[in-house]
Design an enzyme around this catalytic site. Sequence first.
Site, PDB file in Angstrom:
ATOM      1  N   HIS A  84       0.841  -1.209   0.000  1.00  0.00           N
ATOM      2  CA  HIS A  84       0.000   0.000   0.000  1.00  0.00           C
ATOM      3  C   HIS A  84       0.877   1.261   0.000  1.00  0.00           C
ATOM      4  O   HIS A  84       0.718   2.144  -0.849  1.00  0.00           O
ATOM      5  CB  HIS A  84      -0.897  -0.035   1.245  1.00  0.00           C
ATOM      6  N   GLU A  85       1.820   1.314   0.914  1.00  0.00           N
ATOM      7  CA  GLU A  85       2.669   2.503   1.013  1.00  0.00           C
ATOM      8  C   GLU A  85       3.586   2.619  -0.212  1.00  0.00           C
ATOM      9  O   GLU A  85       3.899   3.725  -0.646  1.00  0.00           O
ATOM     10  CB  GLU A  85       3.480   2.496   2.317  1.00  0.00           C
TER      11      GLU A  85
ATOM     12  N   HIS B 158       1.734   4.703  -2.675  1.00  0.00           N
ATOM     13  CA  HIS B 158       1.819   6.136  -2.361  1.00  0.00           C
ATOM     14  C   HIS B 158       3.190   6.685  -2.786  1.00  0.00           C
ATOM     15  O   HIS B 158       3.292   7.775  -3.350  1.00  0.00           O
ATOM     16  CB  HIS B 158       1.667   6.370  -0.855  1.00  0.00           C
TER      17      HIS B 158
ATOM     18  N   GLU C 105      -4.790   7.984  -2.515  1.00  0.00           N
ATOM     19  CA  GLU C 105      -5.238   6.693  -2.002  1.00  0.00           C
ATOM     20  C   GLU C 105      -5.534   5.726  -3.154  1.00  0.00           C
ATOM     21  O   GLU C 105      -5.408   4.517  -2.999  1.00  0.00           O
ATOM     22  CB  GLU C 105      -6.463   6.893  -1.098  1.00  0.00           C
TER      23      GLU C 105
HETATM   24 MG    MG Z   1      -3.070   5.315   2.351  1.00  0.00          MG
END
Ligand code: MG
Length: 486
Positions: free
Chosen positions: A259-260, A263, A289
């Site tokens: 997830h990161e 980003h 997101e």
């Molecule tokens: Mg996030």
Amino acid sequence: MGAVEELLKEYEKVWAIGYSLALMGWDSETYMPEGSARERGEASAALVALKQSILTSEKFLDLVERAEEEASDDVERGIVRVLRRALKYYTRIPVELLREEERVTNEAKIAWRKAKKRADFGTFRPYLERIVEIKREEAEHLGYENHPYDALLDLYEEGFTVKDADRLFSGLKPLTKELERILSSGWPQEHPLEETPYDAVRMRELNERILDILGFEREYQRLDTSAHPFTEGIGLYDVRITTWYHGKDFRRSLLATVHEFGHSLYERGCDPSLWKTPVCGGVSLGVHESQSRFWENYIARSRAFSSLVAPLVREYLNLDASPDDIFTYFNLVRPSTIRVEADEVTYNFHIMLRYELEKGLIEGSIEVKELPQAWNEKMEEYLGITPPNDAEGVLQDIHWSLGAMGYFPTYSIGTVLAVQIGRKMEEDLDLPSLVSEGKFSPIREWLREKIHRWGSVYPPKELVRRALGEDLDPKAFVDYVKVKYR
Ligand code: MG
């Protein structure tokens, strides 16, 4: 020197302050000794004030004005647009109100922590009441067309309104039926790997290995550990991510890392020509997101990814899990009271509930004292469960204590957009084979070309339309759930 050029030269100071604040922020969540918190807080506050004074100086306001007249292409217009937004916040809201918010939220954070520990909403209630009042006042100062909550939503997602949010969440309501179908179809709700312990050192090595395969650039990026995973884009050439380790349930650490990574890739992908300008960096929380969710949900929760990681899980964690096991384990569907533990199918209900309550608080149709009950009723309605206490209900998130109202909907924007991005990408790329073979560069390139390189040049809605040829579409998400969880 033209006005835009002059403006950018002046802005370099703001950029450097932002760079320092980001590095300090990252450090305070990772390596800072605990006793330094107060001193760090003072140093940060001084830098924030300095930044604000540069931005609101007569010289700067004048430069923005002149640059606006001179701006002759999309990038220059984007620069003026982004600065105008920043200035709107600082110039329309009275300083006393911002100071009051700072003071109240500092106390509210502590009260919230106490309240959560004791599962006692009453401890937090007076602070939240004051925060809601402040937010309503801010909305009036910022201005809006139709609904006061529009003014707050816009702070996190430029141009996103109550009308958009209502369309988004009513479009997601059919998930209620899908959830019922999935649960009654016998789709797995539990898996033994949730309780299986792992060695944290080996887990960290596995995360690093996966990041290498995804295309993490060691030269400009690094992975660390923190209480809650996050990404800090310090500069274009320095983007840090963190993850967490619980000693069991390796999915939590792995998926947070992926997830990161999403980003961080967005932060790294901005076109170098935009470096040090106000438009270098992600355009909104929702679009940001969408990048993390794309990698976490669309890639890492796919069958292809399961077959890619199964041998690695065996090698690093010494666990004998087949690709099927991993796919099942990564895609359990189980209504729970806690948002951050929610799966893909139930996640948006947690956001829907918060959105409806926040909107009610801001428009005055719900009072703070009614929140715990309203929360529990909606939880029962959407997920068929009631939190055992307020700590696992209305008190679970930190956001309100920080004064962040209008933030939650960006989680659903990102979750939905991630699926739309995946579907669009599949028109150009054969994702399952790329993913199962660990070939991620065409995927990174696609995202960079369509989304990342633009930074904040275009407002989010326009960026999405340019990249995907369509608007935010909840139906795409519902269809995705229908097919995937069959
Ligand atoms: Mg996030």
